[in-house]
Write an enzyme that holds these catalytic residues in place. Structure first.
Site, PDB file in Angstrom:
ATOM      1  N   GLY A  18       0.754  -1.328   0.382  1.00 49.91           N
ATOM      2  CA  GLY A  18      -0.346   0.186   0.323  1.00 49.91           C
ATOM      3  C   GLY A  18       0.461   1.503  -0.192  1.00 49.91           C
ATOM      4  CG  ASN A  20       2.121   3.176  -5.229  1.00 49.18           C
ATOM      5  OD1 ASN A  20       2.173   4.316  -6.299  1.00 49.18           O
ATOM      6  ND2 ASN A  20       2.794   1.874  -5.989  1.00 49.18           N
ATOM      7  CG  HIS A 114       2.997  -2.138 -15.285  1.00 47.40           C
ATOM      8  ND1 HIS A 114       2.062  -3.140 -14.703  1.00 47.40           N
ATOM      9  CD2 HIS A 114       4.049  -2.618 -15.732  1.00 47.40           C
ATOM     10  CE1 HIS A 114       3.190  -4.400 -15.298  1.00 47.40           C
ATOM     11  NE2 HIS A 114       4.106  -3.649 -16.320  1.00 47.40           N
ATOM     12  CG  ASP A 146      -7.575  -1.692 -22.424  1.00 49.58           C
ATOM     13  OD1 ASP A 146      -7.208  -2.489 -21.624  1.00 49.58           O
ATOM     14  OD2 ASP A 146      -7.396  -0.918 -23.420  1.00 49.58           O
ATOM     15  CG  ASP A 150      -0.321  -4.468 -16.817  1.00 51.80           C
ATOM     16  OD1 ASP A 150      -0.825  -3.451 -15.901  1.00 51.80           O
ATOM     17  OD2 ASP A 150       0.703  -5.896 -16.799  1.00 51.80           O
TER      18      ASP A 150
HETATM   19  C1  GRF Z   1       3.944  -1.583  -7.384  1.00 52.84           C
HETATM   20  O1  GRF Z   1       5.669  -1.077  -7.657  1.00 52.84           O
HETATM   21  C2  GRF Z   1       2.801  -0.973  -8.591  1.00 52.84           C
HETATM   22  O2  GRF Z   1       3.125  -0.372  -9.322  1.00 52.84           O
HETATM   23  C3  GRF Z   1       2.893  -2.259  -8.895  1.00 52.84           C
HETATM   24  O3  GRF Z   1       2.421  -3.220  -7.369  1.00 52.84           O
HETATM   25  C4  GRF Z   1       3.113  -2.376  -6.361  1.00 52.84           C
HETATM   26  C5  GRF Z   1       2.625  -2.187  -5.142  1.00 52.84           C
HETATM   27  O4  GRF Z   1       2.635  -1.530  -4.110  1.00 52.84           O
HETATM   28  N1  GRF Z   1       1.036  -2.328  -9.647  1.00 52.84           N
HETATM   29  P1  GRF Z   1       2.135  -0.899  -3.646  1.00 52.84           P
HETATM   30  O5  GRF Z   1       1.610  -2.187  -2.633  1.00 52.84           O
HETATM   31  O6  GRF Z   1       1.368   0.451  -3.540  1.00 52.84           O
HETATM   32  O7  GRF Z   1       3.440  -0.500  -1.851  1.00 52.84           O
END
Ligand code: GRF
Length: 206
Positions: A18, A20, A114, A146, A150
């Site tokens: 989490g 992000n 991604h 979509d 990816d």
């Molecule tokens: C990130 O590298 C994101 O790009 C990918 O999954 C990972 C998630 O990391 N889709 P986090 O859970 O947000 O730390």
């Protein structure tokens, strides 16, 4: 097609760490990202991101996929999002592929991040794929989701160098720093109604 989310209510779907999600939540808290995180959904009850959302006082839902086929699970997730009138769904380390029925229910209203410069290295272990291929630069991509893997229209990308001594861990860490800046910015751009999708291209107005 001009993308005009009806509100700034966003929903986050996550399965793990989490970081992000945390970057998005920090962006909202600081005022840098004008959005309201109206719901955080996880398919994993032990996801640290879910706990972080709880700690922040956000509404969270855990939905287990155990014993459910993909369409049934996805419908349950979609129903939770619709109930909260979510305008934009942000996948943040959500480790499931969403069914075509889900995507059709939220056209041009699902974003993903991604860890590669798409269309290079879609799918799992993108950072290792980049190393194995020997590219000199990699990075991260925020794109509309979509029905392809990816493969939806690209909103924002950031580039990082691949260094000679990199392994998947060091490259992932360098990319992740960029992810945390890129995703809140891309969400803001979409919510502000400045995006137009022309074929595969996302045109962003200043
Ligand atoms: C990130 O590298 C994101 O790009 C990918 O999954 C990972 C998630 O990391 N889709 P986090 O859970 O947000 O730390």
């Amino acid at each position: 097609m001009r993308i005009r989310p009806p509100s700034r209510r966003i929903g986050i779907l996550l399965s793990g760490r989490g970081s992000n999600f945390d970057a998005i939540a920090e962006g909202v808290a600081s005022g840098a990202l004008d959005a309201e995180i109206a719901l955080v959904v996880s398919d994993r009850i032990d996801a640290p991101g879910l706990e972080s959302a709880r700690t922040r006082g956000l509404e969270v839902v855990h939905l287990s996929s155990a014993g459910l086929d993909r369409a049934t699970f996805d419908q349950a997730v979609a129903d939770e999002l619709v109930r909260r009138q979510i305008a934009l769904i942000c996948l943040a380390g959500f480790m499931r592929i969403l069914s075509p029925g889900f995507i059709r229910r939220f056209p041009n209203a699902v974003l993903n991040i991604h860890p590669s410069l798409l269309p290079a290295f879609p799918g799992l272990d993108a950072q290792q794929q980049a190393l194995d291929h020997g590219v000199r630069f990699s990075g991260c991509t925020v794109h509309f989701v979509d029905e392809s893997l990816d493969g939806g229209p690209i909103v924002r990308q950031a580039v990082v160098p691949v260094l000679p001594d990199d392994d998947a861990e060091s490259l992932s860490a360098r990319i992740l720093v960029e992810e945390h800046g890129l995703y809140p910015d891309a969400i803001d751009v979409v919510l502000s109604g400045r995006c137009e999708i022309r074929g595969r291209r996302v045109v962003i107005r200043d």
